[in-house]
Design a protein around this motif. Structure first.
Motif, PDB file in Angstrom:
ATOM      1  N   ARG A 635       0.843  -1.206   0.000  1.00 38.95           N
ATOM      2  CA  ARG A 635       0.000   0.000   0.000  1.00 38.95           C
ATOM      3  C   ARG A 635       0.876   1.253   0.000  1.00 38.95           C
ATOM      4  O   ARG A 635       0.656   2.175  -0.786  1.00 38.95           O
ATOM      5  CB  ARG A 635      -0.904   0.002   1.219  1.00 38.95           C
ATOM      6  CG  ARG A 635      -1.490   1.370   1.510  1.00 38.95           C
ATOM      7  CD  ARG A 635      -2.678   1.291   2.387  1.00 38.95           C
ATOM      8  NE  ARG A 635      -2.393   1.398   3.808  1.00 38.95           N
ATOM      9  CZ  ARG A 635      -2.071   2.548   4.422  1.00 38.95           C
ATOM     10  NH1 ARG A 635      -1.920   3.665   3.711  1.00 38.95           N
ATOM     11  NH2 ARG A 635      -1.864   2.571   5.721  1.00 38.95           N
ATOM     12  N   PHE A 636       1.860   1.285   0.889  1.00 40.79           N
ATOM     13  CA  PHE A 636       2.758   2.445   0.937  1.00 40.79           C
ATOM     14  C   PHE A 636       3.434   2.658  -0.414  1.00 40.79           C
ATOM     15  O   PHE A 636       3.478   3.775  -0.942  1.00 40.79           O
ATOM     16  CB  PHE A 636       3.829   2.246   2.008  1.00 40.79           C
ATOM     17  CG  PHE A 636       3.369   2.516   3.422  1.00 40.79           C
ATOM     18  CD1 PHE A 636       2.164   3.165   3.669  1.00 40.79           C
ATOM     19  CD2 PHE A 636       4.154   2.143   4.505  1.00 40.79           C
ATOM     20  CE1 PHE A 636       1.744   3.414   4.971  1.00 40.79           C
ATOM     21  CE2 PHE A 636       3.749   2.393   5.813  1.00 40.79           C
ATOM     22  CZ  PHE A 636       2.545   3.021   6.039  1.00 40.79           C
ATOM     23  N   THR A 637       3.974   1.564  -0.968  1.00 44.32           N
ATOM     24  CA  THR A 637       4.674   1.681  -2.248  1.00 44.32           C
ATOM     25  C   THR A 637       3.723   2.217  -3.316  1.00 44.32           C
ATOM     26  O   THR A 637       4.060   3.140  -4.073  1.00 44.32           O
ATOM     27  CB  THR A 637       5.236   0.310  -2.675  1.00 44.32           C
ATOM     28  OG1 THR A 637       5.911  -0.268  -1.557  1.00 44.32           O
ATOM     29  CG2 THR A 637       6.205   0.440  -3.829  1.00 44.32           C
ATOM     30  N   GLY A 638       2.508   1.646  -3.353  1.00 43.72           N
ATOM     31  CA  GLY A 638       1.523   2.068  -4.348  1.00 43.72           C
ATOM     32  C   GLY A 638       1.160   3.533  -4.187  1.00 43.72           C
ATOM     33  O   GLY A 638       1.122   4.298  -5.158  1.00 43.72           O
ATOM     34  N   CYS A 661      -4.916  -8.373   1.459  1.00 43.66           N
ATOM     35  CA  CYS A 661      -5.929  -8.111   2.486  1.00 43.66           C
ATOM     36  C   CYS A 661      -7.069  -9.121   2.369  1.00 43.66           C
ATOM     37  O   CYS A 661      -7.523  -9.675   3.368  1.00 43.66           O
ATOM     38  CB  CYS A 661      -6.502  -6.708   2.337  1.00 43.66           C
ATOM     39  SG  CYS A 661      -5.328  -5.435   2.770  1.00 43.66           S
ATOM     40  N   ALA A 662      -7.527  -9.328   1.133  1.00 45.53           N
ATOM     41  CA  ALA A 662      -8.669 -10.215   0.931  1.00 45.53           C
ATOM     42  C   ALA A 662      -8.346 -11.629   1.392  1.00 45.53           C
ATOM     43  O   ALA A 662      -9.185 -12.304   1.982  1.00 45.53           O
ATOM     44  CB  ALA A 662      -9.077 -10.208  -0.541  1.00 45.53           C
ATOM     45  N   ALA A 663      -7.102 -12.049   1.162  1.00 39.74           N
ATOM     46  CA  ALA A 663      -6.744 -13.427   1.489  1.00 39.74           C
ATOM     47  C   ALA A 663      -6.391 -13.609   2.966  1.00 39.74           C
ATOM     48  O   ALA A 663      -6.299 -14.737   3.443  1.00 39.74           O
ATOM     49  CB  ALA A 663      -5.572 -13.878   0.612  1.00 39.74           C
ATOM     50  N   ASN A 664      -6.160 -12.523   3.673  1.00 43.07           N
ATOM     51  CA  ASN A 664      -5.691 -12.660   5.061  1.00 43.07           C
ATOM     52  C   ASN A 664      -6.438 -11.729   6.009  1.00 43.07           C
ATOM     53  O   ASN A 664      -5.824 -11.002   6.782  1.00 43.07           O
ATOM     54  CB  ASN A 664      -4.200 -12.334   5.151  1.00 43.07           C
ATOM     55  CG  ASN A 664      -3.365 -13.211   4.263  1.00 43.07           C
ATOM     56  OD1 ASN A 664      -3.048 -14.331   4.613  1.00 43.07           O
ATOM     57  ND2 ASN A 664      -3.032 -12.699   3.087  1.00 43.07           N
ATOM     58  N   GLN A 665      -7.750 -11.765   5.939  1.00 43.47           N
ATOM     59  CA  GLN A 665      -8.548 -10.817   6.742  1.00 43.47           C
ATOM     60  C   GLN A 665      -8.083 -10.731   8.200  1.00 43.47           C
ATOM     61  O   GLN A 665      -7.975  -9.663   8.765  1.00 43.47           O
ATOM     62  CB  GLN A 665     -10.030 -11.199   6.702  1.00 43.47           C
ATOM     63  CG  GLN A 665     -10.692 -10.907   5.377  1.00 43.47           C
ATOM     64  CD  GLN A 665     -10.774  -9.416   5.051  1.00 43.47           C
ATOM     65  OE1 GLN A 665     -10.555  -8.573   5.902  1.00 43.47           O
ATOM     66  NE2 GLN A 665     -11.057  -9.093   3.801  1.00 43.47           N
ATOM     67  N   ASP A 677      -7.001   1.537   7.990  1.00 45.45           N
ATOM     68  CA  ASP A 677      -7.222   0.216   7.440  1.00 45.45           C
ATOM     69  C   ASP A 677      -6.596   0.142   6.050  1.00 45.45           C
ATOM     70  O   ASP A 677      -6.878   0.971   5.184  1.00 45.45           O
ATOM     71  CB  ASP A 677      -8.733  -0.015   7.366  1.00 45.45           C
ATOM     72  CG  ASP A 677      -9.063  -1.360   6.776  1.00 45.45           C
ATOM     73  OD1 ASP A 677      -9.011  -2.339   7.523  1.00 45.45           O
ATOM     74  OD2 ASP A 677      -9.342  -1.422   5.569  1.00 45.45           O
ATOM     75  N   ASP A 678      -5.733  -0.847   5.844  1.00 48.09           N
ATOM     76  CA  ASP A 678      -5.012  -0.923   4.570  1.00 48.09           C
ATOM     77  C   ASP A 678      -5.926  -1.104   3.374  1.00 48.09           C
ATOM     78  O   ASP A 678      -5.715  -0.524   2.324  1.00 48.09           O
ATOM     79  CB  ASP A 678      -4.019  -2.084   4.616  1.00 48.09           C
ATOM     80  CG  ASP A 678      -2.843  -1.737   5.487  1.00 48.09           C
ATOM     81  OD1 ASP A 678      -2.454  -0.558   5.491  1.00 48.09           O
ATOM     82  OD2 ASP A 678      -2.334  -2.637   6.173  1.00 48.09           O
ATOM     83  N   GLN A 679      -6.927  -1.949   3.569  1.00 43.29           N
ATOM     84  CA  GLN A 679      -7.805  -2.221   2.443  1.00 43.29           C
ATOM     85  C   GLN A 679      -8.537  -0.947   2.002  1.00 43.29           C
ATOM     86  O   GLN A 679      -8.578  -0.617   0.820  1.00 43.29           O
ATOM     87  CB  GLN A 679      -8.804  -3.291   2.870  1.00 43.29           C
ATOM     88  CG  GLN A 679      -9.490  -3.946   1.707  1.00 43.29           C
ATOM     89  CD  GLN A 679     -10.280  -5.174   2.160  1.00 43.29           C
ATOM     90  OE1 GLN A 679     -10.312  -5.495   3.353  1.00 43.29           O
ATOM     91  NE2 GLN A 679     -10.903  -5.838   1.212  1.00 43.29           N
ATOM     92  N   VAL A 680      -9.061  -0.234   2.965  1.00 43.44           N
ATOM     93  CA  VAL A 680      -9.801   0.991   2.652  1.00 43.44           C
ATOM     94  C   VAL A 680      -8.887   2.019   1.984  1.00 43.44           C
ATOM     95  O   VAL A 680      -9.219   2.602   0.948  1.00 43.44           O
ATOM     96  CB  VAL A 680     -10.396   1.593   3.943  1.00 43.44           C
ATOM     97  CG1 VAL A 680     -10.982   2.953   3.669  1.00 43.44           C
ATOM     98  CG2 VAL A 680     -11.429   0.659   4.520  1.00 43.44           C
TER      99      VAL A 680
END
Ligand code: ATP
Ligand code: MG
Length: 936
Positions: A635-638, A661-665, A677-680
């Motif tokens: 996320r940071f890199t992106g 995120c999806a694979a490791n809730q 939240d990383d996903q958000v």
């Protein structure tokens, strides 16, 4: 509120007790059989609770001075109030009529429902507390609730300490109460003001550090939320009380208040405006109150008493007996109208043994010795303490504990025979150097005045002080687990004063972490800084580095919360912490530091440095095969690549973050403590990346997903952040209506939850949208006020520039654009660069500088193409196309715009696409005619 003493209780507790058992027995002989006779200190304790008959002064065997005595005649009709009790031991209230009138007038307004605050300031001992108490006495007959809060220099970094202490007193906690009993008492207390006790009791229990076991469901709040709700609950509780009957509140010694209490006072000043509340805030002149000038806030500055008042005070202390004129004169001159000094000096003179009493009053034994009357308050207090030689030591130990000390702690430290200890305390009380609340072993003593405590403390040799502090700290450690758990800073302070650096450091760290976990960030910073300072006095060693790192790990987040990431201080803290990381640092520690370092760099638009930290996170994630760390790293890199205009790579990393995120809730959720939240956040950033890559619909879908997920998580900061982040699409040319709605909601949400940063960003978006939709002037104002961080400055400047151009000031606009372009060069923040050149081209065109303009527009196209930013490319091509259209170069214009537009597969409703389509249509017709014409 100090609980009222019940009359029965008071009778049982005080009336039969003399000063010391001995004295009680001797006094008894003075009255008729069956009556109760009391001396001065008991009279003070029972105050106005009883009707008393003056028995005059009596010689008592074994006691040098004649003793004043009273016979108890019955229960008095007056309200039994703590203050009535306390006041009786003091000289009568003197002077200050104007001040009392002022307060009474405010009180009348307040009782009508127009809440009033009065700020009472003045030097130590001038009579601020006494004035507040005098007002309370004046209105004792009118039904109201009295609330008293007291700050202390030893708790100025303990969040909400005055409020906690007030609640503990009001609920009448006892030292040996079980948690269950405390919770019962707490609920009973809350029931007075709260409509739904069960809703707020868990918050109060947490505030008072009472373990609630199974009684309440766990709070499950972030520290920030918990802090905010606690403040709200305290205010509501207060409002609930005010709705029952008027409140007279005094908040004493605001100059020592902790940051959180000050915040609560701010809120209180607001809240009382329409409540029947009179609040008196007292403080010394060094405090600068932020409330001056507000409509419901009045000010009283207490000056010194005049000669007449001083003379009447002296007379009250001597019990009406005249002093020799030269002695009175000296008192008047030396005390210079400070009431505390007048009281103390008069007592010192009476006790000094230079006067003899006769029928007329006091007269001098001989000539007045030159140094008999101390010249300073300090000397006079010392003289009085010295005269109490045998019990002075108890006073000194108390002073080492603080302005207030409990009987139980004192006893544990002193380790002396209980009767002797009680006797000593009774003598201190009798000399009116300390006051007492409650009965031993529950009793709490406080020095009559802070200066009395200081005098007692300063009379100790340094070595003895250290020894005492060490004893106190160890006693707390061994026998007072409550204090250790809820106020480790107290233990830390004693260890610090004792010079026991290692233990002190450990407790400061505990105090810092505890404050941090309660979101008392300002207090946390102070504790941590104290600890760090102590580490610096230790010899350099790996252990010291390790400790320092522990401090910095807590200091970083605390500073970030108080100052914001973009400020130099948190940035320095995180950079320093990064240097301290060693091989033995855990993954969590490393991530805490990297997380802070990343945000600090990123907010300062140090994108290259931020990218390096982001990559370090990626490497760590890979090394530990930790999906949470990898998600954050991606996320940071992106995010940073997006800022740098590397949209294709940014998208890959953001999508990778989302996949992780999806694979490791489960694992991911545990990383939420790193702020967001990383996903958000990844979704919100992906929304802008997708828009710029030319996918307006996918972008909108990502934005909506981000918002709904943020709402599902329900954390205030995450929601505010996400709303402002998706509103930001509006500044990139995304749907203005949707952006405006998101920005409005972000601002309301931020205001409601006290979140600052995202509100600024959303306000910027509002400004930019306003400037576009026809009000550039107001738009500029809004935008200028909202620019706070260095991050995105290129875009900020671009929008302000464009608004100036709309106001017919293209030169101003061009200057701003130059600055923006330079900033993009220096910081590598390139996501808005193509647009900067396009705007530059547009402005040059209005100035008729066609050649330069065209060069600018071509540059915009090149950058957009290199970045594969179809969105910017379309806008640049449209502007250049229009220009060529105006020059009659229809065919060139058509061949430029057509392939760019033709690439798009979605988002045909978006304005830039509609504009391009309309232009293409026109160009097609015109270029058709043009080709025709050329052929002919
Ligand atoms: N007008 C007064 N009449 C009689 N006694 C007074 C008067 N003003 C002050 N005193 C006495 O002087 C002493 C000091 O007053 P007080 O404790 O109110 O000072 P203060 O301004 O609150 O000081 P601090 O800043 O240290 O809290 C007290 O014992 C108080 O009873
Ligand atoms: Mg005071």
């Amino acid at each position: 509120m100090i609980g009222d003493l019940s009359r029965e209780g008071a009778l049982r507790e005080h009336a039969v007790v003399g000063e010391t058992p001995n004295l009680a027995a001797r006094l008894q002989a003075l009255g008729e059989p069956g009556t109760i006779v009391v001396a001065a200190s008991t009279r003070r304790l029972i105050g106005d609770l009883f009707r008393l008959r003056d028995l005059g002064r009596h010689e008592v065997r074994g006691i040098a001075e004649p003793i004043a005595a009273w016979a108890v005649e019955g229960v008095s009709a007056s309200e039994s109030r703590f203050e009535a009790v306390r006041a009786a031991g003091l000289t009568d209230f003197i002077g200050r009529e104007d001040e009392i009138d002022f307060l009474l007038e405010r009180q009348r307004l307040a009782w009508k429902g127009e809440g009033q605050i009065v700020l009472i300031s003045g030097e130590p001992g001038i009579g601020k507390s006494r004035l507040a108490a005098a007002l309370a006495e004046r209105i004792v007959g009118e039904p109201h609730t009295r609330l008293r809060y007291q700050c202390s220099p030893y708790h100025s970094n303990s969040a909400l300490r005055p409020f906690i202490a007030q609640l503990e007193r009001a609920a009448a906690f006892k030292a040996d109460d079980t948690s269950e009993q405390r919770l019962d008492k707490l609920e009973a207390l809350l029931a007075i003001g709260a409509s739904r006790v069960e809703a707020v009791a868990p918050l109060f229990a947490a505030l008072l550090s009472i373990p609630s076991g199974e009684r309440y469901p766990p709070l499950a709040l972030s520290p920030t939320q918990q802090r905010r709700r606690t403040l709200a609950a305290l205010l509501d509780q207060f409002e609930g009380l005010a709705r029952r009957q008027p409140i007279l509140l005094s908040f004493e010694d605001v100059h020592w208040a902790d940051a959180t209490s000050l915040e609560l006072l701010d809120l209180t000043v607001e809240r009382v405006r329409q409540l029947p509340v009179l609040a008196l805030f007292t403080f010394r002149p060094e405090f600068e109150p932020p409330w001056v000038g507000l409509p419901n806030v009045g000010t009283l500055t207490l000056g010194r008493l005049d000669r007449n008042d001083v003379e009447s005070m002296v007379a009250r202390v001597t019990g009406g007996r005249a002093l020799p004129a030269e002695v009175t004169e000296q008192i008047v001159v030396k005390t210079d109208g400070n009431p505390l000094f007048v009281e103390e000096l008069t007592k010192a003179v009476l006790e000094a043994g230079i006067l003899v009493e006769d029928a007329e009053g006091y007269r001098l034994n001989g000539p007045l010795p030159p140094l008999a009357i101390p010249a300073t308050l300090q000397d006079s207090l010392m003289a009085r303490l010295d005269r109490l030689a045998p019990v002075k030591e108890i006073g000194q130990i108390g002073a080492a504990i603080g302005r207030e000390f409990s009987y139980s702690l004192l006893r544990a430290v002193v380790r002396r025979d209980e009767t002797a200890l009680k006797d000593a305390l009774a003598q201190l009380e009798e000399a009116e150097l300390v006051f007492r609340r409650g009965e031993p072993p529950e009793a709490v003593y406080s020095f009559k005045h802070a200066l009395v405590r200081d005098a007692a403390y300063e009379s100790l040799l340094k070595s003895r002080r250290q020894q005492l502090h060490s004893q106190i700290a160890r006693t707390l450690e061994e026998r007072f687990p409550d204090v250790v758990a809820s106020e480790p800073e107290i233990v830390a302070r004693h260890f610090t004063e004792a010079g026991l650096v290692d233990s002190a450091i450990n407790y400061w760290l505990r105090a810092g972490n505890l404050a941090l976990s309660r979101s008392a960030n300002v207090e946390a910073v102070k504790h941590l800084r104290q600890g760090i300072e102590l580490t610096q006095s230790q010899a350099p060693s790996p252990q010291r580095v390790r400790k320092e790192l522990d401090f910095y790990l807590a200091l970083g987040p605390a500073m970030a919360a108080t100052e914001g990431f973009a400020r130099p201080e948190p940035w320095r803290v995180f950079s320093h912490a990064r240097d301290l990381l060693g091989n033995d640092s855990t993954l969590t520690e490393q991530m805490t530091v990297l997380w802070g370092a990343y945000l600090a760099h990123s907010m300062r638009a140090e994108h290259i440095a931020a990218l390096e930290v982001a990559r370090q996170c990626l490497a760590l994630g890979a090394h530990h095969e930790h999906p949470g760390v990898s998600a954050l790293g991606n996320r940071f890199t992106g995010q940073t690549l997006n800022f740098m205009g590397a949209f294709v790579d940014a998208r890959l990393h953001l999508e990778q973050a989302l996949a992780l995120c999806a694979a490791n809730q489960e694992t991911i959720a545990s990383y939420r403590r790193f702020g967001t939240d990383d996903q958000v956040t990844a979704l919100a950033f992906l929304a802008s990346t997708l828009l710029l890559l030319g996918y307006p619909e996918q972008s909108a879908a990502a934005a909506e997903q981000a918002v709904s997920r943020a709402r599902a998580i329900g954390l205030a900061f995450t929601i505010s952040m996400t709303l402002s982040q998706v509103a930001f699409l509006g500044t990139l040319g995304g749907d203005p209506q949707r952006a405006a709605a998101h920005a409005d909601e972000a601002i309301t949400h931020c205001a409601k939850h006290g979140v600052a940063d995202p509100a600024h960003r959303a306000r910027f978006t509002q400004g930019a949208l306003l400037a576009r939709s026809g009000d550039p002037q107001r738009g500029i104002e809004l935008m200028r006020n909202a620019i706070v961080a260095a991050e995105r400055r290129t875009m900020y400047l671009g929008h302000v520039a464009s608004a100036h151009a709309s106001l017919g000031q293209p030169e101003v606009g061009l200057d701003l654009l130059d600055e923006a372009i330079q900033t993009a060069e220096v910081t590598s923040e390139k996501f808005f660069e193509a647009e900067l050149y396009r705007l530059r081209g547009e402005m040059l065109l209005t100035l008729g500088k066609r050649g330069e303009a065209e060069a600018g527009l071509r540059r915009a196209l090149t950058i957009a193409q290199q970045q594969q930013a179809r969105w910017w490319e379309l806008r640049a091509a449209t502007t250049l196309g229009k220009h060529w259209h105006d020059e009659g170069k229809y065919l060139e214009a058509y061949s430029l715009l057509q392939p760019v537009y033709g690439w798009f597969v979605e988002g045909f409703d978006a304005t830039p696409l509609k504009d391009a389509k309309a232009l293409l249509g026109e160009l097609r017709d015109l270029s058709g005619t043009q080709t025709q014409a050329r052929r002919e």
